[in-house]
Scaffold this motif. Structure first.
Motif, mmCIF file in Angstrom:
data_model
loop_
_atom_site.group_PDB
_atom_site.id
_atom_site.type_symbol
_atom_site.label_atom_id
_atom_site.label_comp_id
_atom_site.label_asym_id
_atom_site.label_seq_id
_atom_site.Cartn_x
_atom_site.Cartn_y
_atom_site.Cartn_z
ATOM 1 N N ALA B 96 -0.588 -8.616 10.104
ATOM 2 C CA ALA B 96 0.231 -9.745 9.676
ATOM 3 C C ALA B 96 1.247 -10.114 10.760
ATOM 4 N N ASN B 97 1.556 -11.397 10.851
ATOM 5 C CA ASN B 97 2.587 -11.821 11.791
ATOM 6 C C ASN B 97 3.938 -11.244 11.408
ATOM 7 N N ILE B 98 4.191 -11.310 10.110
ATOM 8 C CA ILE B 98 5.445 -10.728 9.630
ATOM 9 C C ILE B 98 5.081 -9.469 8.842
ATOM 10 N N PRO B 99 5.476 -8.305 9.353
ATOM 11 C CA PRO B 99 5.147 -7.079 8.647
ATOM 12 C C PRO B 99 5.861 -7.035 7.296
ATOM 13 N N PRO B 100 5.408 -6.225 6.382
ATOM 14 C CA PRO B 100 4.290 -5.293 6.528
ATOM 15 C C PRO B 100 2.909 -5.919 6.292
ATOM 16 N N THR B 101 1.938 -5.425 7.040
ATOM 17 C CA THR B 101 0.536 -5.759 6.813
ATOM 18 C C THR B 101 0.056 -4.991 5.587
ATOM 19 N N ILE B 102 -0.601 -5.693 4.693
ATOM 20 C CA ILE B 102 -1.071 -5.027 3.483
ATOM 21 C C ILE B 102 -2.600 -4.868 3.542
ATOM 22 N N ILE B 103 -3.037 -3.624 3.440
ATOM 23 C CA ILE B 103 -4.473 -3.334 3.475
ATOM 24 C C ILE B 103 -4.846 -2.687 2.146
ATOM 25 N N MET B 104 -5.859 -3.237 1.512
ATOM 26 C CA MET B 104 -6.263 -2.747 0.193
ATOM 27 C C MET B 104 -7.682 -2.191 0.281
ATOM 28 N N ALA B 105 -7.861 -0.960 -0.186
ATOM 29 C CA ALA B 105 -9.201 -0.362 -0.169
ATOM 30 C C ALA B 105 -9.795 -0.408 -1.568
ATOM 31 N N LYS B 175 7.999 -3.097 -1.929
ATOM 32 C CA LYS B 175 9.458 -3.139 -1.847
ATOM 33 C C LYS B 175 9.969 -1.983 -0.976
ATOM 34 N N LEU B 176 9.442 -0.804 -1.287
ATOM 35 C CA LEU B 176 9.836 0.394 -0.538
ATOM 36 C C LEU B 176 9.532 0.254 0.945
ATOM 37 N N ALA B 177 8.353 -0.311 1.221
ATOM 38 C CA ALA B 177 7.920 -0.452 2.613
ATOM 39 C C ALA B 177 8.913 -1.323 3.371
ATOM 40 N N ARG B 178 9.347 -2.393 2.722
ATOM 41 C CA ARG B 178 10.290 -3.286 3.410
ATOM 42 C C ARG B 178 11.635 -2.606 3.633
ATOM 43 N N GLU B 179 12.053 -1.869 2.599
ATOM 44 C CA GLU B 179 13.336 -1.181 2.709
ATOM 45 C C GLU B 179 13.337 -0.124 3.807
ATOM 46 N N HIS B 180 12.189 0.555 3.924
ATOM 47 C CA HIS B 180 12.131 1.672 4.863
ATOM 48 C C HIS B 180 11.460 1.315 6.183
ATOM 49 N N GLY B 181 11.192 0.054 6.378
ATOM 50 C CA GLY B 181 10.643 -0.387 7.657
ATOM 51 C C GLY B 181 9.229 0.069 7.939
ATOM 52 N N HIS B 182 8.401 0.194 6.897
ATOM 53 C CA HIS B 182 6.984 0.466 7.142
ATOM 54 C C HIS B 182 6.300 -0.837 7.541
ATOM 55 N N ASP B 183 5.497 -0.788 8.601
ATOM 56 C CA ASP B 183 4.860 -2.036 9.024
ATOM 57 C C ASP B 183 3.447 -2.214 8.484
ATOM 58 N N VAL B 184 2.897 -1.156 7.867
ATOM 59 C CA VAL B 184 1.577 -1.272 7.228
ATOM 60 C C VAL B 184 1.617 -0.566 5.879
ATOM 61 N N ILE B 185 1.034 -1.224 4.879
ATOM 62 C CA ILE B 185 0.888 -0.571 3.566
ATOM 63 C C ILE B 185 -0.599 -0.453 3.268
ATOM 64 N N ILE B 186 -1.014 0.754 2.902
ATOM 65 C CA ILE B 186 -2.420 0.958 2.560
ATOM 66 C C ILE B 186 -2.507 1.271 1.067
ATOM 67 N N LEU B 187 -3.201 0.402 0.333
ATOM 68 C CA LEU B 187 -3.310 0.567 -1.117
ATOM 69 C C LEU B 187 -4.617 1.269 -1.452
ATOM 70 N N ASP B 188 -4.516 2.452 -2.051
ATOM 71 C CA ASP B 188 -5.703 3.176 -2.505
ATOM 72 C C ASP B 188 -5.905 2.840 -3.975
ATOM 73 N N THR B 189 -6.965 2.130 -4.296
ATOM 74 C CA THR B 189 -7.175 1.706 -5.686
ATOM 75 C C THR B 189 -8.217 2.587 -6.364
ATOM 76 N N ALA B 190 -8.292 2.460 -7.675
ATOM 77 C CA ALA B 190 -9.224 3.282 -8.440
ATOM 78 C C ALA B 190 -10.661 2.854 -8.168
ATOM 79 N N GLY B 191 -11.542 3.832 -8.077
ATOM 80 C CA GLY B 191 -12.952 3.523 -7.902
ATOM 81 C C GLY B 191 -13.516 3.033 -9.220
ATOM 82 N N ARG B 192 -14.448 2.113 -9.131
ATOM 83 C CA ARG B 192 -14.991 1.618 -10.375
ATOM 84 C C ARG B 192 -16.387 1.086 -10.151
#
Lengths: 306, 439
Positions: B96-105, B175-192
């Protein structure tokens, strides 16, 4: 609890519709069983992951059995395929694992590649035996994967059975040993040993599996009484290689086919039965604790073509 | 990885190569074998059908039967089609141009999402990113615990809340990522299972709320024909941006890779190749095609030749050869062309059947070429054009100048004259038209 047939049917309904619709569509508008139609049927069988060899064998039987008179009758085509598939499945007779009272504890080792549903299957099996009034102990011998033991612990709680575990990274064979000896001293009926998922091509990990088996054997002569290979129904032709390698390493006694509630067909079991004479004992048809059913070839084939 | 498929293809091509002349029957037999190989590799039958049809069409168009090297022609066509099917070039993660980049698996149960998330976080961390893992799989027992253990191992923060809804966990993670300066968020979702509408709705809600920059469909590399159904269902609902193939270190033939790519047209971004947390590789479509074929070697040789050999010069040379005017200057030119293609040892390694074992017993002497080059370099232009004038004293001078011996010079000249003689004979017998140089 839904009936067995119902559940498998629900699970297989999509399989069924694709197979039957496909073949049905192919037959509509045609009267003769010609080469084009045979090719379409072959494709449909392949789409069910039965593999080229099995599909071709079924087609050959079809060609042979249908004389010219029958060729004009679409329903005869179905019957021949159905009978043939059923025969293939019944060539290997396997009844769902029934722990013998004389063999105490009855030790079942569960193996398979990563992510096929070993731990979930053990949870369901534990529930099944518990419901039959048996005392069950689970052994968390998957000490490798992160939180695998926690996952099994949750299942143990759900099924209300005992669990033997150790620290992450502990020797899995020692966990198996501890589980069997705990079962012996407590007089438990059934022991279920969970093992870490491993690709069958990793020879060192297959050696580890052999060791677990050896240790169980030494602790209790005659055990493990069953070695179940868990196979994901979405697995393709690689399933045969998996079955071969695991069978060679730890003498598999039966297959548990999981995730049959999706659109996958698990057709590779035909090839496995043909080549290794390994019966399918259970099928997994959902995420609930009672979503494990004894495998019944008739229901399976019936559900495919009903 | 994919070794078995490679072996099978080699078998098909070996059969083909045994025939000097190839008939239409051979072509259709080969296509049938290719179909079988692909089906056994779990490539979806519909994809196989299209593939074989495309190869057939090209094979007919390319006049495979009449060409001198029909086997190579078919191999090249198959390779090109395979590479086209696999997709063009490597596709990196979109940041993303403006972090955080959000990646969803996302993906089916047991495909390896959680492990992939850990591996990806590890990879990003090594690239000096500061990722946050968010455990939104509240379905599978101990899935969040698994993610936490992985996070600990690689030193990446993990957030989850077992008592919240998955979508709220993701929101809170953001929200947490922005507060703590994480530039990438990786979302682990439930398998289905893709037939599970309720759970698909949950994923859709996460997608709509978080608007991830990348949605990666994680698929088991051992999946059979059903890979296509699952991939299409997930695409329809979530329109994922890329694919991750896991468990590719086994002996699965990886047909799922072809199928998923072909039906979704989404790039494969990563492949998982082991249990360790660094066993995640970027996916190279072209390499994959070559690996599947196992004949990638000869294909790249052909391509290399096509790339590097100057067509214009090759045509001129052919004319000269026809008139038996081939001089040492031309010979020198040839050596330069070959040299451009790379070291000899590498070129020989590319020859079919020369890879691996066969090569162990052969020592390739790149210096032989260097010597020849030096000898020709030490000649005068006149000597190169008319080698017949090279007498004894010239030979000695050339040997001294090139740091070789008179014997070396003699050997080269002898080879040259032998070649010239051969070309003359070819002309006399009118064999030229039958022998097309593969230049």
């Amino acid at each position: 609890m839904k009936s067995l047939v119902q559940k498998i049917r629900n699970g297989l309904s999509r399989t069924r519709s694709s197979l039957v619709d496909g073949i049905g569509k192919a037959i509509t508008g045609r009267v003769r069983l010609d080469e084009d139609l045979l090719e379409i049927i072959e494709e449909r069988l392949i789409a069910a992951d039965m593999g080229v060899n099995t599909a071709m064998a079924v087609i050959d039987v079809l060609r042979e059995k249908l004389d010219h008179r029958d060729r004009d009758d679409p329903s005869a085509v179905f019957d021949v395929i159905k009978d043939d598939l059923l025969q293939r499945l019944q060539r290997v007779n396997g009844a769902a694992t029934q722990p013998e009272a004389s063999e105490k504890p009855y030790v079942i080792m569960v193996v398979g590649v990563n992510g096929v549903g070993k731990t979930t299957t053990i949870g369901k099996l534990a529930h099944l035996y518990k419901m039959e009034g048996k005392s069950v102990i689970l052994g968390a011998a998957d000490t490798f994967r992160a939180a695998a033991q926690e996952q099994l612990a949750i299942w143990a709680e759900r099924a209300q059975v005992a669990l033997v575990r150790n620290k992450p990274g502990a020797d899995p064979a020692s966990v198996a040993f501890d589980t069997v000896s705990a079962a012996q001293s407590r007089g438990a009926d059934v022991v279920l040993i969970d093992t870490a998922g491993r690709l069958h091509t990793r020879s060192n990990l297959m050696e580890e599996l052999k060791k677990i088996r050896r240790v169980i054997e030494r602790k209790q002569p005659g055990a493990p009484h069953e070695v179940l290979l868990v196979l994901d129904a979405t697995t393709g032709q690689n399933g045969l290689a998996q079955a071969k390698q695991f069978h060679e390493a730890v003498q598999v006694t039966g297959i548990v086919l999981t995730k049959l509630d999706g659109t996958a067909k698990g057709g590779i079991v035909f090839a496995i039965q043909e080549e290794l004479q390994l019966p399918v004992l259970f099928v997994g048809v959902g995420e609930q604790i009672d979503d494990l059913q004894p495998f019944d070839p008739e229901t399976y084939v019936e559900a495919l073509f009903a | 990885m994919l070794q078995e498929l490679t072996e099978k293809f080699e078998g098909v091509f070996r059969k083909l190569k045994g025939h000097g002349k190839i008939t239409e029957k051979h072509v259709s037999e080969t296509l049938r074998d290719i179909r079988r190989v692909l089906l056994e590799a779990d490539v979806n039958y519909k994809v196989v059908k299209q593939f074989v049809a495309a190869v057939q069409e090209k094979a007919v168009g390319a006049d495979v039967i009449r060409s001198v090297t029909p086997a190579q022609q078919i191999i090249k066509i198959v390779h090109d089609e395979l590479a086209a099917l696999m997709g063009g070039s490597e596709t990196p993660i979109r940041m993303a141009n403006i972090p955080p980049t959000i990646i969803m698996a996302v993906g089916l149960q047991g495909s390896g999402k959680t492990t992939f998330c850990g591996k990806l976080a590890n990879k990003l961390k090594k690239q000096s990113k500061h990722p946050l893992l968010v455990g939104a799989d509240l379905q599978r027992p101990a899935a969040v615990e698994q993610l936490r253990v992985l996070g600990d191992q690689i030193g990446v923060a993990v957030y989850s809340d077992l008592n919240a809804r998955p979508v709220d966990v993701c929101k809170q993670g953001f929200k947490l990522a922005r507060e703590h300066g994480h530039d990438v968020i990786i979302l682990d979702t439930a398998g289905r299972l893709h037939v599970d509408d309720a759970l698909m709705d949950e994923l859709f809600e996460i997608k709509e709320t978080l608007k991830p920059h990348e949605i990666l469909f994680v698929a088991d590399g051992m999946t059979g024909q059903d890979a296509v159904n699952a991939a299409l269902a997930f695409q329809e609902r979530l329109d994922f941006t890329g694919v991750v193939l896991t468990k590719m270190d086994g002996d699965a033939r990886g047909g799922a890779a072809l199928s998923i790519k072909a039906v979704t047209q989404r790039p494969i971004k990563f492949i998982g190749v082991g249990e360790k947390l660094d066993a995640l590789e970027n996916f190279h479509p072209d390499r994959m095609a070559s690996r599947i074929l196992g004949m990638g070697d000869i294909v790249s040789l052909v391509e290399k030749a096509q790339e590097t050999i100057d067509q214009e010069k090759a045509r001129k040379l052919e004319k000269k050869l026809r008139r038996a005017e081939f001089t040492l200057e031309d010979f020198y030119e040839q050596i330069q062309q070959v040299k451009k293609m790379g070291p000899l040892s590498q070129l020989i390694g590319m020859m079919p059947g020369m890879g691996g074992k066969a090569l162990k017993n052969i020592e390739v002497d790149d210096r032989a070429l260097v010597r020849i080059e030096a000898i020709i370099n030490s000649m005068t232009p006149e000597e190169r054009r008319r080698p017949q004038i090279i007498n004894g004293s010239r030979r000695m001078r050339i040997a001294r100048g090139s740091g070789t011996s008179v014997q070396d010079v003699n050997r080269l000249l002898k080879q040259y004259f032998a070649m010239q003689k051969m070309f003359k004979q070819l002309n006399k017998k009118g064999l030229w038209n039958k022998l097309q140089l593969p230049l």
